[in-house]
Design an enzyme around this catalytic site. Structure first.
Site, PDB file in Angstrom:
ATOM      1  N   HIS A 207       0.310   0.295 -10.141  1.00  0.00           N
ATOM      2  CA  HIS A 207      -0.525  -0.568  -9.297  1.00  0.00           C
ATOM      3  C   HIS A 207      -1.144  -1.709 -10.113  1.00  0.00           C
ATOM      4  O   HIS A 207      -2.339  -1.979 -10.038  1.00  0.00           O
ATOM      5  CB  HIS A 207      -1.624   0.240  -8.597  1.00  0.00           C
ATOM      6  CG  HIS A 207      -2.142  -0.442  -7.360  1.00  0.00           C
ATOM      7  ND1 HIS A 207      -2.788   0.244  -6.350  1.00  0.00           N
ATOM      8  CD2 HIS A 207      -2.124  -1.742  -6.965  1.00  0.00           C
ATOM      9  CE1 HIS A 207      -3.140  -0.613  -5.395  1.00  0.00           C
ATOM     10  NE2 HIS A 207      -2.747  -1.813  -5.750  1.00  0.00           N
TER      11      HIS A 207
ATOM     12  N   ARG B 218       0.852  -1.184   0.000  1.00  0.00           N
ATOM     13  CA  ARG B 218       0.000   0.000   0.000  1.00  0.00           C
ATOM     14  C   ARG B 218       0.892   1.240   0.000  1.00  0.00           C
ATOM     15  O   ARG B 218       1.890   1.300   0.720  1.00  0.00           O
ATOM     16  CB  ARG B 218      -0.932   0.004   1.224  1.00  0.00           C
ATOM     17  CG  ARG B 218      -1.987  -1.086   1.199  1.00  0.00           C
ATOM     18  CD  ARG B 218      -2.986  -0.867   0.065  1.00  0.00           C
ATOM     19  NE  ARG B 218      -3.966  -1.934  -0.048  1.00  0.00           N
ATOM     20  CZ  ARG B 218      -3.886  -2.950  -0.898  1.00  0.00           C
ATOM     21  NH1 ARG B 218      -2.841  -3.050  -1.703  1.00  0.00           N
ATOM     22  NH2 ARG B 218      -4.839  -3.859  -0.950  1.00  0.00           N
TER      23      ARG B 218
ATOM     24  N   GLU C  17      -3.396   7.798  -6.036  1.00  0.00           N
ATOM     25  CA  GLU C  17      -3.330   7.168  -7.350  1.00  0.00           C
ATOM     26  C   GLU C  17      -4.445   7.700  -8.237  1.00  0.00           C
ATOM     27  O   GLU C  17      -5.570   7.882  -7.772  1.00  0.00           O
ATOM     28  CB  GLU C  17      -3.438   5.644  -7.203  1.00  0.00           C
ATOM     29  CG  GLU C  17      -2.286   5.049  -6.387  1.00  0.00           C
ATOM     30  CD  GLU C  17      -2.395   3.539  -6.192  1.00  0.00           C
ATOM     31  OE1 GLU C  17      -3.424   2.951  -6.604  1.00  0.00           O
ATOM     32  OE2 GLU C  17      -1.465   2.949  -5.625  1.00  0.00           O
TER      33      GLU C  17
END
Length: 360
Positions: free
Chosen positions: A302, A252, A281
């Site tokens: 990601h 994370r 993000e």
């Protein structure tokens, strides 16, 4: 998406997916189970705006179950505004953006989908990022693209004989350790919730976090986001690392102080880093990590551990658990198990209400 005629009557339940779910036929399991499936707009696709609270409340206002994306923030206010809701499902693992305390108080289950393809994919990617850092892949690719060739300063290093520190020895951390077992490295880990025997079984020695930070040549983070883990890699710990240490984070983004990491790389506190996750993000154009020498940092959006297989399995797991919950069966992978008794009361009351009003 559902055709009521296929069921001979109106669907029994309404499932709202924040959308878009691009895999063809993904909703067939839900529709066959008697659900009407509503798909939202493209707000959850990066880049682009996220849903506001009001937009989520409007979209989910009469949902029996919600299938939400990793960009959706399901706040207490959202949950309190959804009288029919009894389940929030994720097709992936992370549930940090769902207010589980509020969900528990309301009797709403929060379910994730820890697909093996997901955590194994992240474990594979983590090892790949370590190797890419050690072998200076970014720098050497740049040299070739610039018309240059190898130079003494572009040689990499061996993993053999190095110490790899794993922060968080859960599903991903354990599988990283298993995949590194043949590399001839020393494996250490910091995780206060893992028994030494479990670590020993995969060849890992448990140590204190500060000991790991000071000794490891490679440090990789595999923790869930909690108040305890937020900012766990801060300036103090970055300064305690060795100048040749490489940092990898595929867990994370909030685990790492990004501004401190940028300074650490610019000023040579550590050798390099690879990040697949970020505090915000998509990664903002003015984020200091973008200004770091690209030879020293790998940035991926990601998705480095993702695959079509993990998406398919995660969506299937989420759909099956939605149906279990709507049938008043406790689903698998409930992340707020303290809510189960209140959930039983809630769904019983919802079923009683449904019996007294015309079908939708």
């Amino acid at each position: 998406m559902s055709d009521p005629a296929k069921h001979g009557s109106s669907p029994r339940w309404r499932v709202v997916a924040t959308g878009p779910w691009d895999r063809p036929g993904w909703s067939s399991v839900l529709e066959a189970g008697g659900c009407e499936v509503i798909v939202g707009t493209t707000f959850d696709r990066s880049p682009g705006p996220c849903y506001t609270e009001d937009q989520l409340i409007d979209l989910l206002h009469d949902a029996d179950a919600a299938l939400v994306s990793s960009r959706d923030t399901i706040s207490a206010r959202v949950l309190q505004s959804l009288p029919r809701l009894n389940l929030v499902a994720k097709a992936t693992i992370g549930v940090e953006k769902i207010d589980r305390a509020a969900a528990t108080e309301l009797g709403i289950l929060v379910v994730n989908s820890p697909a093996p393809e997901n955590f194994l994919g992240v474990a594979e990617a983590t090892v790949g990022l370590m190797i890419s850092l050690a072998k200076r892949v970014n720098e050497n690719q740049r040299r070739v693209r610039e018309g240059k060739w190898k130079a003494p300063g572009s040689l990499g290093s061996l993993l053999l004989g190095k110490t790899v520190g794993i922060i968080g020895l859960g599903r991903v951390g354990m599988n990283v350790a298993k995949r590194l077992s043949g590399f001839g490295v020393r494996l250490i880990a910091a995780d206060p919730y893992v028994e030494p025997a479990m670590a020993f079984a995969v060849g890992v020695e448990l140590v204190r976090l500060d000991e790991l930070v000071g000794e490891a040549d490679f440090i990789t983070c595999h923790v869930t986001l909690t108040p305890e883990t937020r900012g766990i890699i801060n300036e103090e710990r970055l300064r305690a690392m060795q100048p040749h240490t490489y940092l990898v984070n595929t867990s994370r983004g909030e685990v790492v102080d990004e501004a401190a990491l940028a300074r650490a790389l610019d000023e040579g506190w550590i050798a390099g880093a690879a990040l697949d996750v970020f505090e915000d993000e998509p990664l903002a154009m003015d984020n200091p990590l973008r200004r770091v020498n690209p030879d020293r940092i790998i940035l991926t959006p990601h998705c480095v551990g993702g695959s079509l297989a993990s998406q398919a399995t995660g969506t299937r797991m989420a759909s099956e658990n939605i149906l279990r919950a709507l049938r008043r069966e406790v689903p698998d992978f409930v992340t707020n198990r303290a809510a189960i008794e209140r959930w039983r009361t809630r769904v019983a009351a919802l079923a009683a209400d449904r019996a007294t009003v015309p079908s939708r």
